[in-house]
Write an enzyme that holds these catalytic residues in place. Structure first.
Site, PDB file in Angstrom:
ATOM      1  N   ASP A  47       0.827  -1.205   0.000  1.00  0.00           N
ATOM      2  CA  ASP A  47       0.000   0.000   0.000  1.00  0.00           C
ATOM      3  C   ASP A  47       0.863   1.258   0.000  1.00  0.00           C
ATOM      4  O   ASP A  47       0.540   2.252  -0.660  1.00  0.00           O
ATOM      5  CB  ASP A  47      -0.924   0.011   1.216  1.00  0.00           C
ATOM      6  CG  ASP A  47      -2.028  -1.026   1.101  1.00  0.00           C
ATOM      7  OD1 ASP A  47      -2.733  -1.235   2.107  1.00  0.00           O
ATOM      8  OD2 ASP A  47      -2.183  -1.612   0.018  1.00  0.00           O
ATOM      9  N   SER A  48       1.954   1.221   0.737  1.00  0.00           N
ATOM     10  CA  SER A  48       2.813   2.410   0.816  1.00  0.00           C
ATOM     11  C   SER A  48       3.486   2.685  -0.522  1.00  0.00           C
ATOM     12  O   SER A  48       3.645   3.850  -0.916  1.00  0.00           O
ATOM     13  CB  SER A  48       3.855   2.247   1.923  1.00  0.00           C
ATOM     14  OG  SER A  48       4.711   1.156   1.643  1.00  0.00           O
ATOM     15  N   GLU A  49       3.865   1.618  -1.228  1.00  0.00           N
ATOM     16  CA  GLU A  49       4.469   1.811  -2.555  1.00  0.00           C
ATOM     17  C   GLU A  49       3.438   2.369  -3.536  1.00  0.00           C
ATOM     18  O   GLU A  49       3.754   3.235  -4.362  1.00  0.00           O
ATOM     19  CB  GLU A  49       5.032   0.488  -3.067  1.00  0.00           C
ATOM     20  CG  GLU A  49       6.293   0.050  -2.326  1.00  0.00           C
ATOM     21  CD  GLU A  49       6.714  -1.362  -2.676  1.00  0.00           C
ATOM     22  OE1 GLU A  49       7.922  -1.635  -2.660  1.00  0.00           O
ATOM     23  OE2 GLU A  49       5.833  -2.199  -2.970  1.00  0.00           O
ATOM     24  N   LYS A 127     -27.571 -12.421  -6.336  1.00  0.00           N
ATOM     25  CA  LYS A 127     -28.294 -11.228  -6.776  1.00  0.00           C
ATOM     26  C   LYS A 127     -27.960 -10.095  -5.817  1.00  0.00           C
ATOM     27  O   LYS A 127     -28.501 -10.006  -4.722  1.00  0.00           O
ATOM     28  CB  LYS A 127     -29.798 -11.476  -6.807  1.00  0.00           C
ATOM     29  CG  LYS A 127     -30.580 -10.291  -7.373  1.00  0.00           C
ATOM     30  CD  LYS A 127     -32.063 -10.571  -7.408  1.00  0.00           C
ATOM     31  CE  LYS A 127     -32.805  -9.385  -8.024  1.00  0.00           C
ATOM     32  NZ  LYS A 127     -32.601  -8.136  -7.265  1.00  0.00           N
ATOM     33  N   CYS A 440     -64.920   1.690  -6.669  1.00  0.00           N
ATOM     34  CA  CYS A 440     -65.807   2.848  -6.579  1.00  0.00           C
ATOM     35  C   CYS A 440     -66.485   3.031  -7.929  1.00  0.00           C
ATOM     36  O   CYS A 440     -65.836   2.961  -8.971  1.00  0.00           O
ATOM     37  CB  CYS A 440     -65.002   4.092  -6.207  1.00  0.00           C
ATOM     38  SG  CYS A 440     -65.880   5.643  -6.476  1.00  0.00           S
TER      39      CYS A 440
END
Length: 685
Positions: A47-49, A127, A440
């Site tokens: 990560d640092s590289e 899904k 209705c």
């Protein structure tokens, strides 16, 4: 090798002469590392590289902003806020899926499929409970992204989609088509959802109800910086449009997903091909068992016929493919108290009992109301006010009462009595023989029906009166400016300034939109009338079959059932609608107000020499675009299909015709080039 390359990228001296080359190399390297991390699950640097490479690129882009490329990973962080989302018309519709809720539903689907194409295998996948997204790549670079919307038109969310780190800004490799549409699901992982709500809780802000709502809300942010902070993810689940259509693609859905993965797009690791029906059920049960352990929310599994040729033979219905189904999980259930019943009147006059519930959290949302459907359902449940009921979110969407708890019934429980008179207008409530729904009898006299009928009449898929939203309709009726659809066309700009928040400019624009809506099509007009069970597709079929409103008005049930996709029930609804004098008065008033449409000429038999034939177009046409060719063939009576089969009568092969041409030759289907097509069209002009 990787270390040397990394060191070079971090240490190389940059001058104005080589800045572009170095920045492109950094972008390419960072994009490749993104794919390795998010898609391959095999990161090759720390990560640092990665952060060091990103910081170097950011510094160079600050120095040379004119050299920033579209696929630079720095473009994910979000740009300027938008004023609104633009609309995008999908290159081909984004359809939804039919649902199966139990083994009987899925078994019926399986039978329909195998009856049509024989034995099949299914590509099965979870899904995801997120938001459907279409992403368009041109020459491998992400060009645009859109939501599903209504299936035909979605919203442009390109800038927000670019912030999703698992979506490549540039495809990997070089074997992708010139243009490729990728379809998939954007979602918020459970961990990201919890973190988002933790932050909101700390700030005393409103919490998101569930990850799906959070994902949808995040993608529809006008400020893409907000989206970038929401940690969304994406899984591709299908190819959409591919150009040229001769580009070689895998022959199965599963293999096409692997192609997408090879181009750097993430797909679910839970995808599996099942050759036997028992394997499909085992897959469903396995995913259901592990549902709570997955990193993301799901509400079922999707089963797709794996063989692409079989998919093409199965085809589509109006809103969904015949070769796929969403097998939904059993809905989550809770118990709560039925505190009362209200009766609502809908657009068609249906009087529906709605249960008022003691609020209960179920299926990720708080439920306080649920439909009781009709008197038959009330009798079936044996339900009374005061009962303890079991509430379920059917399909994890619609709250539903599935049972009562008899042992908890109090002595004070009371019967649910259906009203004899409409709760809105006082008209008699009728229940026709053979129908479960009470209605209705007030028609458009009933305010509840009037509001919903006019909202429907003005809606986008009906007469499409721009600016005539629900709140405007409600005010027009409440202020007694409109009592029937025809009254809309009597409105003036000055009359509409009486409405709240309606100045003269807005009123003038709305008046112009009303005037423009007078010119429509017969299909839209029929849909706008709100005839029971007559949707867009049925309205279009009725218009095409009868060609005129006068012919349709006097059609018998028997004549109506001759229309494509119109069965006996729909035919009765249509005939009953046109038998009502009040409905005819409304139609006559609309026509008198100036509503009109172009005449539809019924083609003679001589004018349709291709009637009953199936044609297919492939390759590039130089003198005629494909839509025009399709329309002219249809005018001659032909059905224009998307794939070649033994039932194909003729294939029109343009330049760079690919697999469709090969299949036509294999099946002995007649093949015609563009010049021959033009000669045919000219001869029948």
């Amino acid at each position: 090798m990787q270390d040397i390359q990394l060191d070079t990228l971090l240490s190389e001296d940059v001058t104005p002469e080589n800045a572009s080359q170095v920045m492109q190399a950094l972008s390419q390297s960072l994009n490749e590392h993104n794919i390795r991390y998010y898609v391959d699950d095999a990161p090759s640097i720390t990560d640092s590289e990665y952060d060091r490479l990103m910081q170097r690129l950011l510094k160079l882009e600050a120095l040379y902003p004119h050299l920033i490329v579209a696929d630079s990973p720095t473009q994910r962080v979000g740009g300027l806020a938008l004023a609104k989302f633009d609309q995008i018309t999908h290159l081909k519709p984004m359809l939804s899926l039919d649902n199966a809720f139990d083994e009987a539903d899925f078994s019926a689907f399986h039978k329909r499929v195998t009856d049509k194409v024989g034995e099949v295998s299914f590509c099965c996948e979870p899904k995801l409970d997120g938001l459907a997204v279409s992403i368009l790549y041109r020459h491998g670079v992400l060009e645009r992204a859109a939501t599903r919307g209504d299936g035909s038109v979605g919203e442009d969310i390109t800038e927000n989609v670019k912030t999703i780190k698992s979506i490549p800004l540039k495809l990997r490799g070089n074997d992708f088509p010139e243009l490729v549409e990728v379809r998939g699901e954007a979602f918020m992982p459970k961990a990201a959802f919890e973190a988002l709500n933790d932050r909101a809780r700390a700030k005393d802000e409103k919490l998101f109800v569930n990850p799906r709502n959070a994902a949808a809300g995040s993608l529809r942010q006008l400020d893409s910086k907000i989206t970038a902070a929401r940690s969304l993810a994406f899984y591709a689940y299908a190819l959409g449009v591919v150009e040229p259509d001769s580009h070689p693609l895998a022959k199965t859905h599963f293999e096409q997903l692997q192609q997408l993965k090879s181009w750097g797009l993430p797909i679910s690791s839970e995808i599996k091909v099942c050759a036997e029906l028992s394997q499909v059920y085992d897959y469903y049960k396995n995913i259901l068992t592990r549902r709570s352990d997955l990193a993301f929310e799901i509400d079922g599994v999707v089963m797709k016929v794996n063989d692409i040729a079989q998919q093409q033979r199965l085809g589509f219905v109006a809103k969904s493919p015949r070769w796929a189904i969403a097998y939904k999980f059993p809905a989550q259930e809770e118990m709560t108290l039925l505190e009362g019943v209200d009766f609502q009147v809908g657009r068609t006059g249906a009087v529906t009992p709605v249960a008022r519930l003691k609020p209960v959290f179920v299926g990720g949302v708080t439920v306080s109301n649920a439909t009781l459907h009709n008197a038959d359902e009330i009798a079936r449940l044996g339900i009374k006010v005061g009962d303890t009921v079991i509430i379920r979110r059917a399909g994890d969407v619609i709250p539903q009462i599935v049972a009562i708890v008899p042992e908890r019934r109090p002595e004070t429980a009371t019967d649910i009595v259906f009203p004899h008179n409409c709760p809105v207008c006082g008209s008699l409530v009728e229940r026709l023989e053979g129908e479960a729904v009470a209605r209705c009898s007030g028609g458009l006299f009933c305010e509840a029906q009037r509001k919903e009928a006019i909202k429907h009449f003005a809606s986008r898929k009906a007469l499409d009166i721009d600016g005539m939203g629900d709140k405007v309709v409600e005010q027009l009726i409440d202020k007694e400016l409109v009592q029937s659809p025809a009254d809309l066309f009597k409105l003036t700009a000055s009359m509409m300034t009486m409405l709240d928040r309606m100045g003269m400019k807005s009123a003038t624009n709305l008046a112009a939109a009303i005037e423009a809506a007078k010119t429509t099509t017969l299909a839209r007009f029929l849909y706008a009338l709100g005839i029971r069970e007559v949707g867009e597709a049925t309205a279009a079929n009725l218009a095409a079959h009868f060609a005129s409103l006068d012919a349709l008005r006097v059609a018998t049930v028997e004549q109506l059932t001759e229309v494509e996709d119109v069965g006996a029930v729909v035919a009765q609804h249509v005939a009953h609608f046109f038998a009502q004098p009040h409905n005819l008065e409304v139609i006559d008033a609309l026509i008198a107000a100036g509503v009109h449409w172009p005449a539809i000429e019924a083609p003679s038999a001589d004018a349709q020499p291709l009637k009953g034939q199936t044609w297919v177009l492939t390759g590039t046409l130089n003198q005629l675009n494909r839509n025009d060719a399709k329309a002219q063939l249809q005018a001659l009576g032909a059905k224009v299909a998307g794939s070649v089969s033994k039932n194909t009568d003729c294939l029109v092969a343009g330049e760079a015709a690919g697999s469709k041409l090969a299949k036509a030759q294999e099946l002995g289907v007649k093949v015609m080039d563009e010049d021959e097509l033009l000669a045919l069209l000219a001869a029948n002009a």
